[in-house]
Design a protein around this motif. Structure first.
Motif, PDB file in Angstrom:
ATOM      1  N   ALA A 235     -18.805  -2.160 -15.753  1.00 19.29           N
ATOM      2  CA  ALA A 235     -19.497  -2.250 -14.466  1.00 19.29           C
ATOM      3  C   ALA A 235     -19.180  -3.551 -13.742  1.00 19.29           C
ATOM      4  O   ALA A 235     -18.982  -3.562 -12.528  1.00 19.29           O
ATOM      5  N   ALA A 236     -19.133  -4.658 -14.490  1.00 17.32           N
ATOM      6  CA  ALA A 236     -18.846  -5.945 -13.846  1.00 17.32           C
ATOM      7  C   ALA A 236     -17.461  -5.955 -13.227  1.00 17.32           C
ATOM      8  O   ALA A 236     -17.259  -6.454 -12.118  1.00 17.32           O
ATOM      9  N   ARG A 237     -16.489  -5.374 -13.960  1.00 13.34           N
ATOM     10  CA  ARG A 237     -15.128  -5.345 -13.419  1.00 13.34           C
ATOM     11  C   ARG A 237     -15.054  -4.460 -12.186  1.00 13.34           C
ATOM     12  O   ARG A 237     -14.351  -4.758 -11.232  1.00 13.34           O
ATOM     13  N   LYS A 238     -15.774  -3.344 -12.196  1.00 13.30           N
ATOM     14  CA  LYS A 238     -15.810  -2.487 -11.013  1.00 13.30           C
ATOM     15  C   LYS A 238     -16.348  -3.254  -9.815  1.00 13.30           C
ATOM     16  O   LYS A 238     -15.815  -3.156  -8.708  1.00 13.30           O
ATOM     17  N   GLY A 239     -17.431  -4.003 -10.052  1.00 15.24           N
ATOM     18  CA  GLY A 239     -18.028  -4.753  -8.955  1.00 15.24           C
ATOM     19  C   GLY A 239     -17.090  -5.798  -8.383  1.00 15.24           C
ATOM     20  O   GLY A 239     -16.960  -5.919  -7.158  1.00 15.24           O
ATOM     21  N   TRP A 240     -16.422  -6.542  -9.254  1.00 14.16           N
ATOM     22  CA  TRP A 240     -15.483  -7.546  -8.767  1.00 14.16           C
ATOM     23  C   TRP A 240     -14.288  -6.903  -8.077  1.00 14.16           C
ATOM     24  O   TRP A 240     -13.804  -7.415  -7.060  1.00 14.16           O
TER      25      TRP A 240
ATOM     26  N   LYS B 257      -7.836  -6.751 -13.044  1.00 15.27           N
ATOM     27  CA  LYS B 257      -7.019  -6.260 -14.153  1.00 15.27           C
ATOM     28  C   LYS B 257      -5.657  -5.841 -13.616  1.00 15.27           C
ATOM     29  O   LYS B 257      -5.557  -5.182 -12.591  1.00 15.27           O
ATOM     30  N   GLU B 258      -4.608  -6.225 -14.327  1.00 12.37           N
ATOM     31  CA  GLU B 258      -3.257  -5.850 -13.908  1.00 12.37           C
ATOM     32  C   GLU B 258      -3.009  -4.377 -14.211  1.00 12.37           C
ATOM     33  O   GLU B 258      -3.479  -3.847 -15.224  1.00 12.37           O
ATOM     34  N   SER B 259      -2.294  -3.703 -13.315  1.00  9.27           N
ATOM     35  CA  SER B 259      -1.903  -2.304 -13.536  1.00  9.27           C
ATOM     36  C   SER B 259      -0.596  -2.045 -12.813  1.00  9.27           C
ATOM     37  O   SER B 259      -0.210  -2.786 -11.893  1.00  9.27           O
ATOM     38  N   ARG B 260       0.087  -0.994 -13.232  1.00  8.32           N
ATOM     39  CA  ARG B 260       1.350  -0.600 -12.612  1.00  8.32           C
ATOM     40  C   ARG B 260       1.340   0.898 -12.349  1.00  8.32           C
ATOM     41  O   ARG B 260       0.551   1.634 -12.942  1.00  8.32           O
ATOM     42  N   GLY B 261       2.241   1.336 -11.477  1.00  8.00           N
ATOM     43  CA  GLY B 261       2.335   2.746 -11.147  1.00  8.00           C
ATOM     44  C   GLY B 261       3.222   3.500 -12.119  1.00  8.00           C
ATOM     45  O   GLY B 261       3.825   2.913 -13.022  1.00  8.00           O
ATOM     46  N   PRO B 262       3.341   4.818 -11.931  1.00  8.11           N
ATOM     47  CA  PRO B 262       4.089   5.648 -12.885  1.00  8.11           C
ATOM     48  C   PRO B 262       5.596   5.502 -12.782  1.00  8.11           C
ATOM     49  O   PRO B 262       6.304   5.851 -13.710  1.00  8.11           O
ATOM     50  N   ARG B 263       6.098   5.010 -11.642  1.00 11.15           N
ATOM     51  CA  ARG B 263       7.550   4.907 -11.463  1.00 11.15           C
ATOM     52  C   ARG B 263       7.949   3.442 -11.513  1.00 11.15           C
ATOM     53  O   ARG B 263       7.787   2.715 -10.539  1.00 11.15           O
TER      54      ARG B 263
ATOM     55  N   LEU C 263      -2.854  -1.862  -1.440  1.00 10.89           N
ATOM     56  CA  LEU C 263      -3.312  -2.144  -2.796  1.00 10.89           C
ATOM     57  C   LEU C 263      -4.829  -2.238  -2.878  1.00 10.89           C
ATOM     58  O   LEU C 263      -5.403  -2.092  -3.960  1.00 10.89           O
ATOM     59  N   THR C 264      -5.512  -2.468  -1.752  1.00 12.62           N
ATOM     60  CA  THR C 264      -6.975  -2.495  -1.794  1.00 12.62           C
ATOM     61  C   THR C 264      -7.525  -1.135  -2.227  1.00 12.62           C
ATOM     62  O   THR C 264      -8.423  -1.060  -3.073  1.00 12.62           O
ATOM     63  N   LEU C 265      -6.979  -0.074  -1.671  1.00 13.25           N
ATOM     64  CA  LEU C 265      -7.417   1.267  -2.055  1.00 13.25           C
ATOM     65  C   LEU C 265      -6.969   1.624  -3.462  1.00 13.25           C
ATOM     66  O   LEU C 265      -7.668   2.311  -4.200  1.00 13.25           O
ATOM     67  N   THR C 266      -5.783   1.171  -3.868  1.00 11.66           N
ATOM     68  CA  THR C 266      -5.295   1.441  -5.211  1.00 11.66           C
ATOM     69  C   THR C 266      -6.206   0.810  -6.253  1.00 11.66           C
ATOM     70  O   THR C 266      -6.556   1.432  -7.261  1.00 11.66           O
ATOM     71  N   LEU C 267      -6.592  -0.426  -6.028  1.00 18.88           N
ATOM     72  CA  LEU C 267      -7.465  -1.121  -6.967  1.00 18.88           C
ATOM     73  C   LEU C 267      -8.807  -0.404  -7.111  1.00 18.88           C
ATOM     74  O   LEU C 267      -9.316  -0.227  -8.221  1.00 18.88           O
ATOM     75  N   ILE C 268      -9.386   0.035  -5.992  1.00 16.79           N
ATOM     76  CA  ILE C 268     -10.664   0.753  -6.035  1.00 16.79           C
ATOM     77  C   ILE C 268     -10.504   2.104  -6.716  1.00 16.79           C
ATOM     78  O   ILE C 268     -11.316   2.514  -7.546  1.00 16.79           O
ATOM     79  N   SER C 269      -9.437   2.821  -6.362  1.00 18.58           N
ATOM     80  CA  SER C 269      -9.196   4.144  -6.925  1.00 18.58           C
ATOM     81  C   SER C 269      -9.061   4.091  -8.437  1.00 18.58           C
ATOM     82  O   SER C 269      -9.541   4.980  -9.151  1.00 18.58           O
ATOM     83  N   ASN C 270      -8.417   3.049  -8.941  1.00 22.00           N
ATOM     84  CA  ASN C 270      -8.230   2.923 -10.387  1.00 22.00           C
ATOM     85  C   ASN C 270      -9.490   2.477 -11.110  1.00 22.00           C
ATOM     86  O   ASN C 270      -9.632   2.696 -12.310  1.00 22.00           O
ATOM     87  N   ALA C 271     -10.404   1.845 -10.403  1.00 18.29           N
ATOM     88  CA  ALA C 271     -11.603   1.296 -11.044  1.00 18.29           C
ATOM     89  C   ALA C 271     -12.758   2.286 -11.112  1.00 18.29           C
ATOM     90  O   ALA C 271     -13.615   2.167 -11.989  1.00 18.29           O
ATOM     91  N   PHE C 272     -12.798   3.256 -10.185  1.00 23.20           N
ATOM     92  CA  PHE C 272     -13.952   4.143 -10.082  1.00 23.20           C
ATOM     93  C   PHE C 272     -13.588   5.580 -10.419  1.00 23.20           C
ATOM     94  O   PHE C 272     -12.522   6.061 -10.021  1.00 23.20           O
TER      95      PHE C 272
END
Length: 484
Positions: free
Chosen positions: A23-28, A204-210, A136-145
């Motif tokens: 939850a904390a990571r989602k909030g940040w 948190k660091e993340s990468r895409g599928p390609r 990337l703002t939407l990507t970060l949110i999409s991956n967190a929720f």
């Protein structure tokens, strides 16, 4: 190549589970992504409020004023897909921080500008940074929720985006009146540096599928978008029928066709074309394009109306525009949350129709010395419509693809959004110049009325796309297919 072949050659990757994020990571994540979109939203509007002052202090022409906005939007649009792809390849957190730092550097350069040319060049640098961080703002949110809570999270994202839009006129007006126009850019510097530092530590660091970059695709789509945006930017000066404008449009179309042909064949596409077969993805992107033609065109004219046409100071103008620009801040979180329950389609469709109705109403009632009370109604109606589209379009786009590809989806949507904005400013400026001018308040309003009337007609075209969007049940089926 058949649809079946495309699906076999480019299977849609499935994304990682996002529901388990603490939850904390989602909030940040939500807070830092929202601050990023706040900066990019604020900087379009805050500059628009300062246009009359820039015209005077920098001896800027109408063309220079357009370029102070269009230089940012042009680069923003051209590099959006590139920014999303680089994030997939090199790390989304890393590129998000880099985008913030480039945007901050561009802001400092803009504040130090002493000529219109220097300011325009600095806006280009800001646009480069914004093109990296915005998708990337939407990507970060999409991956967190998780999917069932994503609409509410994106609604908050849309509300903060609306806060940037709402704060822009007031903040810009207060700064221009109380300090100097340079501080509309200086204010970005400490905010950008703090958000970059916090993002480095907390995201948190993340990468895409390609993992392999589609370099030919990056070059072709960037060049195509440059041609398509250069044409409307230059049209008010060179003329829509000039060889330069027609040539730029044709080059953009040819390069876009080449890009699509390449994407259908390569095994590492930056944009899987199969996504366009999904009604939610295609409809939401069409809605964005037409909405932002109207929105940025209206913004360009309305910020000047209150100062040049009606004689208010920059701060007085900003306070009066607030009833229009505050609506996304107030309505977007509600619309985003309700979309999780009722679907995105009704909000996109109603939003566009309200945006059109409000702008048309404004065109009908504006006249020399019109009272502010007469303008409040149309500004609120238009603002509510805009606010209903912000979160639901974003939710529809990222919800129609796997979570791992949300960056590509967000980049596509953001590129069309900025492309629409560039066309919008060029179109209304051309109508304004043909019917009015800056000679007097009456001359200005003579040009303003037909320009806003055109801006009112455009969302109706977007409503056609919204009407073709899937219902909530159909949307859930598409979403299930996306995550299968």
């Amino acid at each position: 190549m058949t649809t079946h072949q495309i699906d076999q050659d480019h299977p849609i990757p499935s994304g990682p589970s996002v529901g388990a994020a603490p939850a904390a990571r989602k909030g940040w994540t939500l807070a830092l992504a929202a601050l990023g979109v706040f900066l990019t939203s604020l900087d379009v509007v805050v500059v628009a409020t300062a246009l009359p002052t820039l015209r005077s202090d920098l001896h800027a022409s109408l063309s220079d004023l357009e370029w102070t906005i269009n230089a940012y939007n042009l680069v923003f649009a051209c590099l959006m897909l590139t920014g999303a792809s680089l994030g997939d390849r090199f790390g989304r957190r890393r590129l998000y921080v880099l985008g913030l730092l480039v945007f901050t550097a561009g802001s400092a350069a803009a504040a130090l500008s002493s000529t219109a040319g220097e300011l325009i060049a600095s806006r280009v640098l800001q646009g480069v940074g914004a093109a990296v961080l915005m998708p990337l703002t939407l990507t970060l949110i999409s991956n967190a929720f998780p999917v069932e809570k994503r609409g509410a999270a994106i609604g908050i994202w849309g509300g903060v985006s609306g806060l940037g839009v709402a704060a822009g006129p007031v903040l810009g007006g207060a700064i221009v009146d109380g300090i100097s126009w340079q501080w509309i850019f200086w204010i970005n510097v400490p905010v950008g540096l703090v958000v970059a530092a916090l993002s480095t530590r907390l995201l948190k660091e993340s990468r895409g599928p390609r993992q392999q970059l589609d370099l030919p695709g990056l070059v072709m789509v960037g060049a195509a978008l440059f041609g398509l945006t250069w044409a409307p930017v230059r049209a008010p000066i060179a003329g829509w029928g000039s060889a330069e404008v027609i040539g730029a449009l044709l080059a953009g179309v040819v390069l876009l066709a080449a890009f699509l042909a390449w994407e259908s064949r390569t095994r590492t596409p930056m944009l899987p074309l199969v996504y366009f077969k999904r009604r939610a993805f295609t409809a939401a992107n069409g809605v964005t394009f037409f909405q932002f033609i109207s929105l940025l065109g209206s913004l360009f004219m309305i910020t000047q109306l209150f100062q040049i046409g009606l004689g208010y100071s920059p701060l007085e103008a900003g306070l009066r525009i607030l009833v229009w620009m505050a609506m996304p801040m107030l309505v977007a979180p509600i619309a985003g949350g309700l979309a999780d329950r009722f679907g995105n389609k009704p909000f996109m469709l109603a939003g566009l129709l309200l945006q059109a109705a409000g702008a048309g109403w404004l065109a009908a009632v504006v006249e020399p010395a019109v009272g502010y009370g007469t303008l409040v109604g149309p500004l609120i109606v238009s603002g509510v419509g805009i606010a209903m589209c912000f979160p639901t379009v974003a939710n529809a786009v990222v919800g129609s693809v796997p979570a791992a590809d949300s960056g590509v989806a967000a980049g596509t949507n953001s590129a069309l959004r900025e492309l629409g904005g560039v066309f919008g400013i060029a179109i209304v400026a051309a109508v304004f110049a043909a019917q009015g001018g800056y000679g007097s308040a009456t001359d200005f309003i003579d040009g303003f009325k037909p320009a806003i009337a055109v801006a009112a007609a455009v969302p109706v075209l977007g409503a056609v796309f919204a009407a073709l969007a899937p219902s909530r049940a159909q949307e859930q089926l598409e979403r299930s297919a996306a995550t299968a």
